[in-house]
Design an enzyme around this catalytic site. Structure first.
Site, PDB file in Angstrom:
ATOM      1  N   SER A   1      -0.961   0.453   0.419  1.00  0.00           N
ATOM      2  CA  SER A   1      -1.787   1.603   1.323  1.00  0.00           C
ATOM      3  C   SER A   1      -2.203   1.190   2.773  1.00  0.00           C
ATOM      4  O   SER A   1      -2.270  -0.432   2.587  1.00  0.00           O
ATOM      5  CB  SER A   1      -3.722   1.803   0.556  1.00  0.00           C
ATOM      6  OG  SER A   1      -3.786   2.481   1.118  1.00  0.00           O
TER       7      SER A   1
ATOM      8  N   SER B   1      -4.374   2.819   4.440  1.00  0.00           N
ATOM      9  CA  SER B   1      -5.356   2.807   4.970  1.00  0.00           C
ATOM     10  C   SER B   1      -6.556   1.156   5.768  1.00  0.00           C
ATOM     11  O   SER B   1      -7.177   1.700   6.244  1.00  0.00           O
ATOM     12  CB  SER B   1      -6.129   3.710   3.867  1.00  0.00           C
ATOM     13  OG  SER B   1      -5.775   4.738   3.354  1.00  0.00           O
TER      14      SER B   1
ATOM     15  N   LYS C   1      -6.940  12.914  -7.633  1.00  0.00           N
ATOM     16  CA  LYS C   1      -7.211  13.799  -6.129  1.00  0.00           C
ATOM     17  C   LYS C   1      -7.690  15.039  -7.452  1.00  0.00           C
ATOM     18  O   LYS C   1      -8.572  15.937  -6.486  1.00  0.00           O
ATOM     19  CB  LYS C   1      -6.216  14.392  -5.518  1.00  0.00           C
ATOM     20  CG  LYS C   1      -6.010  13.093  -4.102  1.00  0.00           C
ATOM     21  CD  LYS C   1      -4.842  13.769  -3.171  1.00  0.00           C
ATOM     22  CE  LYS C   1      -4.507  12.476  -1.835  1.00  0.00           C
ATOM     23  NZ  LYS C   1      -3.408  13.063  -0.934  1.00  0.00           N
TER      24      LYS C   1
ATOM     25  N   GLY D   1       7.396  19.223  -5.944  1.00  0.00           N
ATOM     26  CA  GLY D   1       5.769  18.120  -6.767  1.00  0.00           C
ATOM     27  C   GLY D   1       4.744  18.973  -7.187  1.00  0.00           C
ATOM     28  O   GLY D   1       4.714  20.537  -6.506  1.00  0.00           O
TER      29      GLY D   1
ATOM     30  N   GLY E   1      -1.744  17.304  -7.125  1.00  0.00           N
ATOM     31  CA  GLY E   1      -2.423  17.413  -6.325  1.00  0.00           C
ATOM     32  C   GLY E   1      -2.271  17.666  -4.915  1.00  0.00           C
ATOM     33  O   GLY E   1      -2.509  19.361  -4.222  1.00  0.00           O
TER      34      GLY E   1
ATOM     35  N   TYR F   1       4.986   7.353   3.041  1.00  0.00           N
ATOM     36  CA  TYR F   1       4.710   6.584   4.334  1.00  0.00           C
ATOM     37  C   TYR F   1       5.542   5.087   4.018  1.00  0.00           C
ATOM     38  O   TYR F   1       5.463   4.632   5.520  1.00  0.00           O
ATOM     39  CB  TYR F   1       3.756   6.498   5.642  1.00  0.00           C
ATOM     40  CG  TYR F   1       2.272   6.605   4.562  1.00  0.00           C
ATOM     41  CD1 TYR F   1       1.897   4.681   4.596  1.00  0.00           C
ATOM     42  CD2 TYR F   1       1.479   7.447   4.198  1.00  0.00           C
ATOM     43  CE1 TYR F   1       0.942   4.012   3.842  1.00  0.00           C
ATOM     44  CE2 TYR F   1       0.998   6.598   2.973  1.00  0.00           C
ATOM     45  CZ  TYR F   1       0.446   4.843   3.569  1.00  0.00           C
ATOM     46  OH  TYR F   1      -0.774   4.358   2.530  1.00  0.00           O
TER      47      TYR F   1
ATOM     48  N   GLY G   1       5.414  10.685   6.377  1.00  0.00           N
ATOM     49  CA  GLY G   1       4.069  11.168   6.054  1.00  0.00           C
ATOM     50  C   GLY G   1       2.504  10.118   6.970  1.00  0.00           C
ATOM     51  O   GLY G   1       1.699  10.344   6.191  1.00  0.00           O
TER      52      GLY G   1
END
Length: 248
Positions: A14, A16, A64, A123, A126, A203, A224
């Site tokens: 990730s 983030s 999610k 897909g 969520g 991404y 993304g």
């Protein structure tokens, strides 16, 4: 110290944590931390939040939707999409769920000429529900494609019959995400043309096999990364606003 973080599975890749730590450093923010929390299940989520003294969380695959039953309150967009990617925890440990993915995807659409275009959402998890709602807001007709279609969804085997009319193709599946970079959605790539726009919400890598295949057919491609950044910024703004409101 105010502790923030990301929960999900297989999140070592990730972006983030890197993103928020860079943000904190550039803005001289010293009273916040951001960590990655790979959770095998959500069974002990309440204990985890209290033990780690969490103020806010981002949520990624596959939680999610599943996270919702563990929350005390949902924001309006999360209530509609039934998908949560941002959580705020009040001082009394009430967990509030929100959806900032919508704002991230809208930022991508704003850069495209989507007039009179129809979309295929690959897909049915969520995130796909968020994308579907966003397309509804933009009056973009679309179909959700699933291996296990229900209601008005389409099966992957049906794509060949409609792909010529659906020029916007959005991958919401994890196929092609690091480290399994040799995977891609099973669609008829030979029918993609230079009239198509192909968006992958992944991404990492920056150019998935899905995007590479689409690019060879002349399609315009987008990953993304921008969606991630925009939704993260929205999460940050939301956390700060709610911290002020609840006097955290």
């Amino acid at each position: 110290m105010y502790n923030l973080g990301l929960i999900g599975k297989n999140i070592s890749h990730s972006f983030s944590k890197e993103y928020f730590e860079k943000k904190f450093k550039e803005n001289n923010i010293t009273n916040f931390s951001y960590s990655l929390f790979p959770l095998k299940t959500l069974n002990q989520i309440n204990h985890f939040i209290k033990n780690e003294k969490i103020v806010g969380l981002n949520v990624t695959s596959p939680y999610k939707e599943d996270i919702i039953k563990h929350l005390d309150k949902l924001g309006p967009i999360a209530s509609i999409t039934k998908s949560v990617n941002t959580i705020f925890i009040t001082p009394k440990y009430k967990k509030m769920g929100f959806n900032t993915d919508l704002f991230g995807f809208k930022s991508i659409l704003e850069k495209l000429n989507t007039k009179n275009k129809k979309a295929l959402i690959l897909g049915s998890g969520g995130v796909s529900k968020t994308i579907s709602y966003c397309l509804d807001l933009e009056n973009i007709k679309h179909l959700i494609v699933s291996r296990y279609p229900k209601n008005k969804m389409q099966h992957y085997s049906d794509i060949k019959d409609v792909i010529n009319d659906y020029k916007l193709i959005i991958n919401t599946t994890p196929l092609g995400q690091f480290p399994k970079i040799n995977n891609a959605p099973n669609i008829p790539y030979d029918l993609i043309t230079n009239k198509h726009y192909c968006i992958d919400l992944i991404y990492n890598p920056s150019k998935t096999l899905f995007l590479k295949k689409a690019k060879t057919k002349g399609a315009q491609i987008i990953n993304g990364k921008e969606m991630l950044i925009k939704q993260a910024e929205k999460s940050w703004t939301l956390w700060l606003k709610l911290m002020t409101k609840y006097n955290v």
